[in-house]
Motif scaffolding. Structure first.
Motif, short mmCIF file in Angstrom:
data_model
loop_
_atom_site.label_atom_id
_atom_site.label_comp_id
_atom_site.label_asym_id
_atom_site.label_seq_id
_atom_site.Cartn_x
_atom_site.Cartn_y
_atom_site.Cartn_z
N GLN A 81 -34.93 34.24 -74.31
CA GLN A 81 -35.99 35.08 -73.77
C GLN A 81 -37.23 34.25 -73.44
OE1 GLN A 81 -35.72 38.31 -73.03
NE2 GLN A 81 -33.68 38.55 -73.91
N ASP A 82 -37.91 34.62 -72.35
CA ASP A 82 -39.14 33.95 -71.97
C ASP A 82 -40.18 34.11 -73.07
OD1 ASP A 82 -42.00 34.29 -70.51
OD2 ASP A 82 -40.74 32.86 -69.42
N THR A 83 -40.89 33.03 -73.39
CA THR A 83 -41.87 33.07 -74.48
C THR A 83 -43.10 33.91 -74.13
OG1 THR A 83 -42.91 31.01 -73.73
CG2 THR A 83 -41.15 30.82 -75.39
N LYS A 84 -43.27 34.25 -72.86
CA LYS A 84 -44.40 35.08 -72.44
C LYS A 84 -43.96 36.48 -72.06
CE LYS A 84 -47.18 31.17 -71.07
NZ LYS A 84 -47.87 30.47 -70.00
N GLY A 85 -42.74 36.85 -72.44
CA GLY A 85 -42.26 38.21 -72.22
C GLY A 85 -41.76 38.52 -70.82
N ALA A 86 -41.45 37.48 -70.04
CA ALA A 86 -41.04 37.70 -68.65
C ALA A 86 -39.53 37.88 -68.47
CB ALA A 86 -41.53 36.56 -67.76
N GLY A 87 -38.79 38.04 -69.56
CA GLY A 87 -37.37 38.36 -69.43
C GLY A 87 -36.42 37.27 -69.88
N GLU A 88 -35.16 37.50 -69.59
CA GLU A 88 -34.04 36.69 -70.05
C GLU A 88 -33.76 35.52 -69.10
OE1 GLU A 88 -29.93 35.43 -70.32
OE2 GLU A 88 -30.66 36.70 -68.71
N PHE A 89 -33.31 34.40 -69.65
CA PHE A 89 -33.10 33.17 -68.89
C PHE A 89 -32.19 33.35 -67.69
CE2 PHE A 89 -30.49 29.49 -67.94
CZ PHE A 89 -31.44 28.54 -67.65
N PHE A 90 -30.98 33.88 -67.87
CA PHE A 90 -30.02 33.93 -66.77
C PHE A 90 -30.46 34.88 -65.66
CE2 PHE A 90 -27.38 31.93 -69.99
CZ PHE A 90 -26.81 30.90 -69.25
N ALA A 91 -31.19 35.94 -66.01
CA ALA A 91 -31.74 36.83 -64.98
C ALA A 91 -32.78 36.08 -64.16
CB ALA A 91 -32.35 38.07 -65.63
N ALA A 92 -33.63 35.31 -64.83
CA ALA A 92 -34.65 34.54 -64.13
C ALA A 92 -34.03 33.43 -63.29
CB ALA A 92 -35.65 33.95 -65.12
N LEU A 93 -33.01 32.76 -63.83
CA LEU A 93 -32.32 31.72 -63.06
C LEU A 93 -31.68 32.32 -61.82
CD1 LEU A 93 -31.30 28.86 -62.57
CD2 LEU A 93 -29.43 29.34 -64.20
N SER A 94 -31.03 33.46 -61.96
CA SER A 94 -30.40 34.12 -60.81
C SER A 94 -31.44 34.47 -59.75
CB SER A 94 -29.66 35.39 -61.26
OG SER A 94 -28.60 35.07 -62.12
N ALA A 95 -32.56 35.03 -60.18
CA ALA A 95 -33.62 35.42 -59.23
C ALA A 95 -34.20 34.20 -58.53
CB ALA A 95 -34.72 36.19 -59.96
N ASN A 96 -34.48 33.14 -59.28
CA ASN A 96 -35.05 31.93 -58.67
C ASN A 96 -34.05 31.23 -57.77
OD1 ASN A 96 -37.88 31.37 -59.59
ND2 ASN A 96 -36.93 31.75 -61.57
N ALA A 97 -32.80 31.13 -58.19
CA ALA A 97 -31.77 30.49 -57.36
C ALA A 97 -31.55 31.29 -56.08
CB ALA A 97 -30.47 30.35 -58.15
N SER A 98 -31.56 32.60 -56.17
CA SER A 98 -31.39 33.45 -54.98
C SER A 98 -32.56 33.25 -54.02
CB SER A 98 -31.29 34.92 -55.39
OG SER A 98 -30.12 35.14 -56.15
N ALA A 99 -33.79 33.22 -54.55
CA ALA A 99 -34.97 33.04 -53.71
C ALA A 99 -34.95 31.67 -53.03
CB ALA A 99 -36.24 33.21 -54.54
N GLN A 100 -34.56 30.66 -53.77
CA GLN A 100 -34.60 29.31 -53.21
C GLN A 100 -33.45 29.02 -52.25
OE1 GLN A 100 -36.69 27.47 -57.15
NE2 GLN A 100 -35.59 26.01 -55.89
#
Length: 109
Positions: A81-100
């Motif tokens: 989990q993000d240390t600042k409450g921004a969610g779970e790692f794989f969800a964030a990786l998926s979102a960033n990889a999709s955007a990029q």
């Protein structure tokens, strides 16, 4: 979490990222170049953008750097989990990889 538990969990995460990149390459035209050096993985997309994921052993964290910013994750007993409450790692990786990449990409544990 002990150092050994962290090392095991972090290795599982890095292996999952590598396996997902391979699976995505087999199933799509994403053409992700996954480069690993020890506790660091660099995902390079066809447009030249990168996502860097690395272990932070002293802090028992995983760090991810993407175009959208830098993120720190700690294992909470169930997920990274993000240390600042921004969610779970794989969800964030998926979102960033999709955007990029400009494609809908799904990374998962």
């Amino acid at each position: 979490m002990t150092d050994l538990e962290y090392a095991d969990r972090a290795e599982q995460l890095l292996r999952a990222v590598e396996q997902c990149a391979d699976r995505i390459n087999d199933a799509t035209d994403a053409d992700i170049d996954s480069q690993r050096s020890g506790g660091l993985i660099t995902l390079v997309f066809a447009n030249g953008s990168q996502i860097v994921i690395n272990q932070q052993k002293p802090l028992h964290e995983i760090w991810m750097a993407a175009r959208s910013g830098g993120y720190h994750y700690r294992f909470d007993g169930a997920a990274w989990q993000d240390t600042k409450g921004a969610g779970e790692f794989f969800a964030a990786l998926s979102a960033n990889a999709s955007a990029q990449s400009g494609l809908s990409l799904n990374f998962q544990a």
